[in-house]
Design a protein around this motif. Structure first.
Motif, PDB file in Angstrom:
ATOM      1  N   ARG A   1      -3.952 -83.271  25.091  1.00 20.97           N
ATOM      2  CA  ARG A   1      -4.303 -82.798  26.196  1.00 20.97           C
ATOM      3  C   ARG A   1      -5.245 -83.146  27.039  1.00 20.97           C
ATOM      4  NH1 ARG A   1      -7.354 -78.154  28.362  1.00 20.97           N
ATOM      5  NH2 ARG A   1      -8.241 -77.792  26.240  1.00 20.97           N
TER       6      ARG A   1
ATOM      7  N   LEU B   1      -2.057 -80.587  13.407  1.00 16.09           N
ATOM      8  CA  LEU B   1      -3.122 -80.302  13.839  1.00 16.09           C
ATOM      9  C   LEU B   1      -3.748 -80.003  15.004  1.00 16.09           C
ATOM     10  CD1 LEU B   1      -3.946 -83.810  11.776  1.00 16.09           C
ATOM     11  CD2 LEU B   1      -4.510 -81.578  10.831  1.00 16.09           C
ATOM     12  N   HIS B   2      -4.447 -78.974  15.158  1.00 11.51           N
ATOM     13  CA  HIS B   2      -4.642 -78.406  16.575  1.00 11.51           C
ATOM     14  C   HIS B   2      -5.611 -79.361  17.501  1.00 11.51           C
ATOM     15  CE1 HIS B   2      -6.331 -74.529  18.694  1.00 11.51           C
ATOM     16  NE2 HIS B   2      -6.216 -75.592  19.609  1.00 11.51           N
TER      17      HIS B   2
ATOM     18  N   CYS C   1       0.752 -83.143  16.589  1.00  9.14           N
ATOM     19  CA  CYS C   1       0.078 -82.088  17.512  1.00  9.14           C
ATOM     20  C   CYS C   1       0.380 -80.486  16.900  1.00  9.14           C
ATOM     21  CB  CYS C   1       0.877 -82.139  19.051  1.00  9.14           C
ATOM     22  SG  CYS C   1       0.041 -83.440  19.905  1.00  9.14           S
ATOM     23  N   ASN C   2       1.591 -80.614  16.593  1.00 10.57           N
ATOM     24  CA  ASN C   2       1.832 -79.313  15.933  1.00 10.57           C
ATOM     25  C   ASN C   2       1.040 -78.833  14.475  1.00 10.57           C
ATOM     26  OD1 ASN C   2       3.431 -76.722  15.756  1.00 10.57           O
ATOM     27  ND2 ASN C   2       4.724 -77.808  14.274  1.00 10.57           N
TER      28      ASN C   2
ATOM     29  N   GLU D   1      -3.536 -81.985  19.105  1.00 14.39           N
ATOM     30  CA  GLU D   1      -3.233 -81.499  20.373  1.00 14.39           C
ATOM     31  C   GLU D   1      -4.148 -81.465  21.436  1.00 14.39           C
ATOM     32  OE1 GLU D   1      -0.145 -78.321  20.195  1.00 14.39           O
ATOM     33  OE2 GLU D   1       0.465 -79.488  21.951  1.00 14.39           O
ATOM     34  N   HIS D   2      -5.313 -81.293  20.991  1.00 14.65           N
ATOM     35  CA  HIS D   2      -6.505 -81.194  21.659  1.00 14.65           C
ATOM     36  C   HIS D   2      -6.851 -82.339  22.705  1.00 14.65           C
ATOM     37  CE1 HIS D   2     -10.137 -79.654  23.914  1.00 14.65           C
ATOM     38  NE2 HIS D   2     -10.726 -80.775  23.203  1.00 14.65           N
TER      39      HIS D   2
ATOM     40  N   GLY E   1      -5.312 -88.749  32.841  1.00 18.12           N
ATOM     41  CA  GLY E   1      -4.268 -89.472  33.620  1.00 18.12           C
ATOM     42  C   GLY E   1      -3.828 -88.987  34.777  1.00 18.12           C
TER      43      GLY E   1
ATOM     44  N   TYR F   1       9.184 -88.045  27.347  1.00 17.25           N
ATOM     45  CA  TYR F   1       9.057 -86.587  27.169  1.00 17.25           C
ATOM     46  C   TYR F   1      10.404 -85.890  27.276  1.00 17.25           C
ATOM     47  CZ  TYR F   1       4.123 -87.083  27.777  1.00 17.25           C
ATOM     48  OH  TYR F   1       2.610 -87.608  27.682  1.00 17.25           O
TER      49      TYR F   1
ATOM     50  N   THR G   1      -3.786 -86.721  28.667  1.00 20.72           N
ATOM     51  CA  THR G   1      -3.085 -86.520  29.933  1.00 20.72           C
ATOM     52  C   THR G   1      -3.882 -85.859  31.125  1.00 20.72           C
ATOM     53  OG1 THR G   1      -1.218 -85.952  28.324  1.00 20.72           O
ATOM     54  CG2 THR G   1      -0.743 -85.433  30.542  1.00 20.72           C
ATOM     55  N   ASN G   2      -4.849 -85.100  30.957  1.00 26.97           N
ATOM     56  CA  ASN G   2      -5.553 -84.513  31.976  1.00 26.97           C
ATOM     57  C   ASN G   2      -6.299 -85.651  32.599  1.00 26.97           C
ATOM     58  OD1 ASN G   2      -6.949 -81.361  30.498  1.00 26.97           O
ATOM     59  ND2 ASN G   2      -5.166 -82.003  31.620  1.00 26.97           N
TER      60      ASN G   2
ATOM     61  N   ARG H   1       4.105 -87.841  17.361  1.00 25.65           N
ATOM     62  CA  ARG H   1       3.310 -87.259  18.283  1.00 25.65           C
ATOM     63  C   ARG H   1       3.393 -85.832  18.014  1.00 25.65           C
ATOM     64  NH1 ARG H   1       4.347 -86.287  22.602  1.00 25.65           N
ATOM     65  NH2 ARG H   1       5.217 -88.334  23.660  1.00 25.65           N
ATOM     66  N   GLU H   2       4.535 -85.202  18.430  1.00 24.99           N
ATOM     67  CA  GLU H   2       4.730 -83.834  18.569  1.00 24.99           C
ATOM     68  C   GLU H   2       4.443 -83.044  17.118  1.00 24.99           C
ATOM     69  OE1 GLU H   2       5.082 -81.991  21.303  1.00 24.99           O
ATOM     70  OE2 GLU H   2       4.651 -83.869  22.198  1.00 24.99           O
TER      71      GLU H   2
END
Lengths: 190, 190
Positions: free
Chosen positions: A128, A120-121, A117-118, A124-125, A134, A88, A131-132, A113-114
Motif C-alpha cells: 500500500r 501477512l498484513h 498480502c493476504n 500488504e501494508h 507511485g 492488476y 503504491t501511495n 504478491r496477492e
DNA sequence: GTACCTGTGTGACCTACATCACATTTGAAA
DNA sequence: TTTCAAATGTGATGTAGGTCACACAGGTAC
C-alpha cells in the motif's frame, strides 16, 4: 550486497518483518539477469509479474501507432516496475519494459504478491505504501507536465535523479520528457 | 441512500467486512456538507483528512505563480480526494480542493485511516486497491497527455465521464486538459 | 582497417496552441 | 424586471516545440 539483503532493507524502511517472514516472502521472488537491450515485457503479451530492480536500469515505455516512444518510468535499483494496468486487470500489456543497461531483478507473480498480502498484513501494508508513493509521484509529474516547459522539466529530472545523466542517452530522456530529441538538444546547444 | 450504505457498498466491492466492522469503520468518518464554491482544502494549510464524495462534484487543483489553474481531478460520488502528497507526508497543501456544486462528503483523518488499516487487514487491503486504481489512472492520463492532442483527450474524457459535460463549465474542463479555454472552444466552434 | 550503427548537433520550415482583446450569451441575484 | 458576473465565442498575432533533412562523432563487429 545479496539480493535478499537488498529486499530486506527496502521493505524494512516501511514494514517490520521477522527474519522468518522475510525468508518466506523472499522465497516467492525469482532472481533474473538481463543483458542491455533485452526485453522484459512486450506489448501484446500477458503480464504475470512485477519486477524489483537490484542493479542496472530499466525503462517502461509505450509505443504509439506512429512508432513514437514515450517513457513512463526509468527503473533504477530498489524501484519496482511492470505494466501495472495489465498486471492488476489481467489484460494484455500495452506497455513495454526493457533494459537500458545490463540488469539484475527480482520478479514476483501477481498471484504470489496477492497471496503474500493476504497472509501477512505487514506485506500488504508495504505494498500500500509503495503504491501511495507511485501515485503521488505520478500526480506530481502530471502537474509538472501541464505547468512547466521542457527546460524546467529536464533540470527537475536531473536534480531528482542525477545518475540518469550518465546512464541514459538523451533521446530516451527526451522520450521521458515528452519532446523530440532535437528540441532537447537545442536547449543547451543551438 | 444513507451515507453508511453508500460507503458499505463501495468497500464491499473489494473487501468483505462484517456489519460490526463496517459500523466501526464508519464511526471514524465525519459527514460534512458544502455549498457550491466553498473551499475544502486551501494551499498553504496543513492537510488532515481525505474525503469520500457522497453527492455533488469537487475539483482538486493547483494554482501556479501566474495564477493559472490546473485541475488534477474531478471528484464525483464514490470518488476519494485530498492533497495526498501533503496528507501522507505531513506537509502543507500545495493543492486546493473546492466544490463545483453543492456537495456532501465523508471525511476521515490520516491518523484514523492508518489506525483502521492497522487494526483491520481488510481495510488496508481496500486502501491498497484504491490507490492501485488511482496510480494506474494517473499513468494512463500521463500517457494520453504525451501522446494525444487536445481534441482526442477531450473526447476521451467525455466518453469516460459523460456526466461532466452538464455539470462542469468548459473553462474547468480546459484546466483539466491543460489547454486554454479558447483552444477548447475553438475545437468545435471556430 | 572498413563498415556500420547509435547517438547527437543543427538549419529550415511547419503547426498546435497560447495570449490578448473584445463581443455575446446566460443564468442567478437583487 | 433589471443587473451583473460567469461562461463562452472569435479574430489577430506570437511562440514553443515538431518534423524533415543532413552532418558528424565514437564505438564495435567483422
Amino acid at each position: 550486497m545479496e539480493a535478499k539483503e537488498v529486499l530486506k532493507q527496502h521493505i524494512a524502511k516501511i514494514a517490520s518483518l521477522t527474519d522468518d517472514e522475510l525468508s518466506y516472502v523472499f522465497s516467492h521472488f525469482k532472481p533474473l539477469s538481463f543483458k542491455k537491450g533485452q526485453s522484459i515485457i512486450t506489448a501484446g503479451d500477458m503480464v504475470d509479474c512485477e519486477y524489483f530492480v537490484l542493479s542496472g536500469c530499466l525503462k517502461s515505455f509505450f509505443i504509439n501507432d506512429d512508432l513514437k516512444m514515450f517513457i513512463l518510468q526509468f527503473a533504477m535499483p530498489t524501484w519496482w516496475t511492470s505494466d501495472f494496468n495489465a498486471l492488476y486487470n489481467h489484460t494484455k500489456a500495452t506497455i513495454n519494459v526493457d533494459c537500458i543497461t545490463d540488469a539484475e531483478v527480482l520478479c514476483i507473480s501477481n498471484s504470489d504478491r496477492e497471496k503474500l498480502c493476504n497472509e501477512l498484513h505487514n506485506v500488504e501494508h508495504f505494498f500500500r505504501w509503495r503504491t501511495n508513493k507511485g501515485y503521488v509521484a505520478a500526480q506530481k509529474r502530471l502537474l509538472s507536465f501541464m505547468n512547466n516547459n521542457v527546460k524546467y522539466r529536464y533540470e527537475e529530472l536531473l536534480k531528482l535523479y542525477p545518475e540518469l545523466y550518465n546512464i541514459v542517452p538523451k533521446n530516451l530522456i527526451a522520450a521521458y520528457l515528452g519532446v523530440s530529441r532535437e528540441t532537447l538538444s537545442r536547449l543547451y546547444h543551438a
